[in-house]
Motif scaffolding. Structure first.
Motif, short mmCIF file in Angstrom:
data_model
loop_
_atom_site.label_atom_id
_atom_site.label_comp_id
_atom_site.label_asym_id
_atom_site.label_seq_id
_atom_site.Cartn_x
_atom_site.Cartn_y
_atom_site.Cartn_z
N LEU A 56 0.11 51.43 5.37
CA LEU A 56 -0.94 51.08 4.43
C LEU A 56 -2.29 51.41 5.04
CD1 LEU A 56 0.22 47.48 3.39
CD2 LEU A 56 0.55 49.59 2.10
N ASP A 57 -3.25 51.82 4.21
CA ASP A 57 -4.59 51.98 4.75
C ASP A 57 -5.17 50.57 4.97
OD1 ASP A 57 -6.08 50.99 2.41
OD2 ASP A 57 -5.57 52.89 1.46
N TRP A 58 -6.26 50.50 5.70
CA TRP A 58 -6.80 49.20 6.11
C TRP A 58 -7.17 48.33 4.91
CZ3 TRP A 58 -6.19 45.72 9.31
CH2 TRP A 58 -7.14 44.76 9.61
N ARG A 59 -7.74 48.91 3.87
CA ARG A 59 -8.12 48.14 2.67
C ARG A 59 -6.88 47.51 2.02
NH1 ARG A 59 -11.58 51.47 -0.78
NH2 ARG A 59 -13.23 50.62 0.50
N ALA A 60 -5.83 48.29 1.86
CA ALA A 60 -4.60 47.78 1.25
C ALA A 60 -3.95 46.72 2.14
CB ALA A 60 -3.63 48.93 0.99
N ALA A 61 -3.99 46.94 3.45
CA ALA A 61 -3.39 45.96 4.37
C ALA A 61 -4.12 44.62 4.28
CB ALA A 61 -3.43 46.49 5.80
#
Length: 70
Positions: A56-61
């Motif tokens: 996951l990218d950081w925003r999604a994580a």
């Protein structure tokens, strides 16, 4: 000099944690990692490579973490 935790404010306790963590990070080679850390990481790599646990990218994580908070 022992710390008197009961007398410390939350702010003081958090600052002490930050100082300890920073010191541990500067000397990470001397901090042993438990065997179960290695086992969990190996399992995660296997699941990721099998497509069962995509990155996951950081925003999604962060959003995923926030959604799982009680």
């Amino acid at each position: 000099m022992p710390l008197e935790l009961e007398k410390m404010t939350v702010k003081e306790k958090l600052r002490a944690l930050e100082l300890l963590w920073d010191d541990l990070c500067r000397h990470a080679e001397g901090v042993p990692s438990p065997k179960w850390h290695e086992e969990i990481l190996a399992d995660r790599v296997i699941r990721h490579e099998a497509g069962e646990d995509p990155a996951l990218d950081w925003r999604a994580a962060k959003e995923r973490i926030r959604n799982n908070l009680p």
